[in-house]
Design an enzyme around this catalytic site. Structure first.
Site, short mmCIF file in Angstrom:
data_model
loop_
_atom_site.label_atom_id
_atom_site.label_comp_id
_atom_site.label_asym_id
_atom_site.label_seq_id
_atom_site.Cartn_x
_atom_site.Cartn_y
_atom_site.Cartn_z
N PRO A 89 35.91 44.60 34.90
CA PRO A 89 37.34 43.64 33.48
C PRO A 89 36.09 42.13 33.79
O PRO A 89 35.72 42.42 34.98
CB PRO A 89 38.04 44.20 34.34
N THR A 90 37.04 41.08 32.92
CA THR A 90 36.25 40.49 33.31
C THR A 90 37.12 39.57 34.30
O THR A 90 38.48 40.29 35.22
CB THR A 90 36.51 39.62 31.34
N ASN A 91 37.59 38.37 34.17
CA ASN A 91 38.14 37.61 35.21
C ASN A 91 39.58 38.15 35.13
O ASN A 91 40.32 37.76 33.65
CB ASN A 91 37.83 36.26 34.84
N ARG A 105 48.21 48.08 45.78
CA ARG A 105 49.45 47.18 46.22
C ARG A 105 48.79 45.75 45.46
O ARG A 105 49.24 44.76 45.55
CB ARG A 105 49.97 46.74 47.77
N GLY A 106 47.09 45.35 45.88
CA GLY A 106 47.00 44.59 44.75
C GLY A 106 47.54 44.31 43.23
O GLY A 106 47.72 45.09 42.57
N TYR A 119 29.29 40.70 46.51
CA TYR A 119 30.37 41.06 46.16
C TYR A 119 29.06 41.72 44.69
O TYR A 119 29.85 43.06 44.55
CB TYR A 119 31.32 39.99 45.59
N HIS A 148 41.19 33.54 42.78
CA HIS A 148 40.77 32.44 41.42
C HIS A 148 41.59 31.47 40.99
O HIS A 148 42.17 30.82 41.64
CB HIS A 148 40.52 33.88 41.24
N LYS A 161 29.24 46.02 44.77
CA LYS A 161 30.28 46.79 43.05
C LYS A 161 28.88 47.32 41.84
O LYS A 161 29.15 48.16 41.03
CB LYS A 161 30.70 45.53 41.80
N GLY A 164 44.06 51.14 46.61
CA GLY A 164 44.55 49.76 46.07
C GLY A 164 45.74 48.82 45.39
O GLY A 164 45.91 48.67 44.46
N TRP A 196 38.26 22.29 40.82
CA TRP A 196 37.09 22.14 41.46
C TRP A 196 35.88 22.09 40.39
O TRP A 196 36.02 22.68 39.37
CB TRP A 196 36.85 23.71 42.26
N SER A 204 33.79 44.22 38.44
CA SER A 204 33.67 42.95 37.74
C SER A 204 32.79 42.35 36.92
O SER A 204 30.95 42.83 37.48
CB SER A 204 33.39 42.50 39.02
N SER A 205 32.67 41.62 35.97
CA SER A 205 32.18 40.73 34.99
C SER A 205 30.89 40.28 36.23
O SER A 205 29.96 40.05 35.68
CB SER A 205 32.68 40.05 33.92
N CYS A 206 31.07 39.79 37.55
CA CYS A 206 30.16 39.35 38.01
C CYS A 206 28.81 40.24 38.79
O CYS A 206 27.49 40.34 39.30
CB CYS A 206 30.81 38.52 39.14
O1 GFB Z 1 37.77 31.83 39.01
P1 GFB Z 1 36.65 31.17 40.45
O2 GFB Z 1 36.97 31.11 41.30
O3 GFB Z 1 35.24 32.67 40.71
O4 GFB Z 1 35.76 29.98 39.84
P2 GFB Z 1 34.40 32.68 39.12
C1 GFB Z 1 35.85 29.76 38.08
C2 GFB Z 1 34.91 28.67 38.36
O5 GFB Z 1 36.74 27.92 38.46
C3 GFB Z 1 34.56 27.63 38.64
C4 GFB Z 1 36.66 26.86 38.98
O6 GFB Z 1 33.81 26.85 38.11
C5 GFB Z 1 36.04 27.43 39.79
O7 GFB Z 1 34.75 26.30 40.54
N1 GFB Z 1 37.65 26.44 39.64
C6 GFB Z 1 38.20 24.74 39.71
C7 GFB Z 1 38.48 26.47 40.68
N2 GFB Z 1 39.30 24.44 40.27
C8 GFB Z 1 39.29 25.92 40.97
C9 GFB Z 1 40.37 26.07 41.95
O8 GFB Z 1 41.21 25.63 42.56
N3 GFB Z 1 39.96 27.78 42.83
C10 GFB Z 1 38.90 28.52 42.34
N4 GFB Z 1 38.97 29.58 42.87
N5 GFB Z 1 38.35 27.85 41.28
C11 GFB Z 1 34.77 35.38 40.40
C12 GFB Z 1 34.08 35.71 41.69
O9 GFB Z 1 33.92 33.72 40.04
O10 GFB Z 1 34.99 36.35 39.79
C13 GFB Z 1 34.77 36.99 42.38
O11 GFB Z 1 33.53 35.23 42.69
C14 GFB Z 1 34.69 37.83 40.72
O12 GFB Z 1 33.52 38.07 42.54
C15 GFB Z 1 35.71 37.36 39.18
O13 GFB Z 1 33.35 38.30 40.29
C16 GFB Z 1 35.52 37.58 38.37
O14 GFB Z 1 34.32 33.58 38.13
O15 GFB Z 1 33.49 31.45 39.74
#
Ligand code: GFB
Length: 315
Positions: free
Chosen positions: A166-168, A15-16, A139, A182, A143, A13, A205, A110-112
Site C-alpha cells: 500500500p501507499t501512505n 488493533r492497528g 523498515y 505520519h 519489508k 495486528g 515539516w 509499504s511503498s517505501c
Molecule cells: O508521512 P511521513 O512522516 O512519512 O512524511 P513518509 C511525509 C512528508 O510529510 C515528509 C512531511 O516530507 C514530512 O517532512 N511532513 C510535514 C510531516 N509535516 C509533518 C508532520 O508534522 N509530521 C510528519 N510525520 N511528516 C513514511 C515511512 O515515509 O511512509 C514509513 O517513514 C512508511 O516507513 C510510510 O513507509 C508509508 O511518507 O516520508
C-alpha cells in the site's frame, strides 16, 4: 475463489489502523471465525510462542498486518527497533504459517520498499533496482525481506503467500502522536488544536514540495480481501489511488477542512524524505479493483474521527 464465511482467518495486528480495518471489513462481509491476539497476549517477535499459537488455532488464512510503523521522524530515530521488530514478526508469522500449512497468507508491506528516486509512477518491477530512502531504510529492508520470504516459500514449498504494497495510509485508528505519526494525522491534529487554541500558525515539516499518495484504510481493507481471493503470484502488488498531492497542497486542504485560519509555516530544517512516492496501480486495476474514497472526503471523516476519539486515540 471466495473465502468461505466460516474459514478460520487470523488477522495479525488487529488493533492497528490496517488490522482493525481488515477486521471491520471481514465482519461486514459476514466472516464468523476471526482469530485475533493483542501484542500482550502474543508477542509475534517470540518464535516459540507464535508456533504454539499456530498449532493451537490452526488458521487457514492469515492477514499479516502486524508491524512496528511510524512516520519519517520515528523511522529515522529508531532504526534498530524498526528493523528488529519487523524482521522478527515477518520471519515468525510466515514460517509458522508454512509449518502449519496455512492455505493463503497476505503480507502487508509499504511503498517505501521502492528506490528513493524510482521512476514515477512506481511499477512493482522497480523493487531492488536502486538505493533506498535513508529515513526509512530499516523498515524498507525488513519489508523487502518479508516479500522475499513469501516468494521463497512459494518457490520451495508451493505456499500461496502474497505481498500487497500500500501507499501512505490514513483513516480510523490512525496514530496521532506528533512524534511517531505520519503526515496526514499530524496535520489534522495540529490544525484542530491550533483552531481550538486560536494559534497564529501551524508548523509543517520540510519544504512542502515532496509529493505523497494517500489511500484510505477502508479502501486498503477491501483490496486485501480482494487480493486474498483473486491474486496468487510472487512479488509485490501495489495498492493505491494513482493520484498524489504535494505536502503544501495537502496542508492547505486540511486547513480548509478543519477551518483553521492561521498561517502555515514550513520548517526546511526538518527532513523531506523521498521526493515522490506515487504507485503505478495498473496491475491491481487490471484485476478489477480501484480505490473509492476521495481524499477530501476521507480527510473530513478523519477529522471527525480524531475529534470524537481524542480521549482514547494514540496521541
Ligand atoms: O508521512 P511521513 O512522516 O512519512 O512524511 P513518509 C511525509 C512528508 O510529510 C515528509 C512531511 O516530507 C514530512 O517532512 N511532513 C510535514 C510531516 N509535516 C509533518 C508532520 O508534522 N509530521 C510528519 N510525520 N511528516 C513514511 C515511512 O515515509 O511512509 C514509513 O517513514 C512508511 O516507513 C510510510 O513507509 C508509508 O511518507 O516520508
Amino acid at each position: 475463489m471466495t473465502l468461505p464465511l466460516d474459514a478460520r482467518i487470523y488477522v495479525a495486528g488487529h488493533r492497528g489502523m490496517v488490522g482493525s480495518a481488515i477486521l471491520r471489513h471481514l465482519r461486514a462481509k459476514g466472516h464468523v471465525h476471526l482469530i485475533t491476539r493483542t501484542s500482550q497476549e502474543l508477542d509475534l517477535r517470540n518464535q516459540q510462542a507464535v508456533e504454539l499459537f499456530f498449532q493451537q488455532e490452526q488458521p487457514e488464512y492469515v492477514f499479516l498486518a502486524a508491524a512496528r510503523v511510524g512516520g519519517i521522524l520515528a523511522n529515522s530515530t529508531f532504526p534498530a527497533d524498526f528493523s528488529y521488530d519487523n524482521l522478527s514478526i515477518a520471519l515468525n508469522v510466515i514460517h509458522a504459517a508454512h509449518k502449519q500449512g496455512v492455505k493463503k497468507l497476505l503480507n502487508l508491506g509499504s511503498s517505501c520498499i521502492y528506490p528513493r528516486l524510482a521512476e514515477q509512477p512506481i511499477k512493482e518491477e522497480a523493487l531492488l533496482t536502486g538505493p533506498l530512502e535513508p529515513t526509512n531504510r530499516a523498515y524498507a529492508v525488513a519489508k523487502i525481506a518479508a516479500i522475499e520470504l513469501c516468494d521463497h516459500y512459494r518457490t520451495q514449498h508451493g505456499r500461496d503467500f502474497i505481498s500487497a504494497m500500500p501507499t501512505n495510509l490514513y483513516g480510523p485508528e490512525d496514530n496521532y502522536d506528533l512524534l511517531g505519526s505520519h503526515v496526514l494525522p499530524a496535520l489534522i491534529r495540529k490544525m484542530v488544536e491550533a483552531r481550538e487554541k486560536k494559534l497564529p500558525h501551524v508548523e509543517i515539516w520540510g519544504t512542502g514540495t515532496p509529493r505523497r499518495e494517500f489511500l484510505h484504510v477502508d479502501d486498503l481493507a477491501e483490496a486485501c480481501l480482494f487480493l486474498m481471493e483473486r491474486f496468487s503470484a510472487a512479488g509485490p502488488i501495489n495498492v493505491g489511488t494513482g493520484e498524489d498531492i504535494s505536502i503544501r497542497d495537502l496542508a492547505v486542504l486540511v486547513q480548509k477542512v478543519v477551518g483553521f485560519e492561521g498561517q502555515l509555516v514550513f520548517d526546511p530544517t526538518r527532513p523531506d524524505g523521498t521526493p515522490r512516492k506515487l504507485l503505478d496501480v495498473s496491475r491491481i486495476q487490471a484485476l478489477g479493483w480501484s480505490a473509492k474514497v476521495p481524499l477530501e472526503e476521507g480527510i473530513q471523516h478523519s477529522v471527525q474521527w480524531f475529534v470524537n476519539h481524542r480521549a482514547q486515540a494514540r496521541v
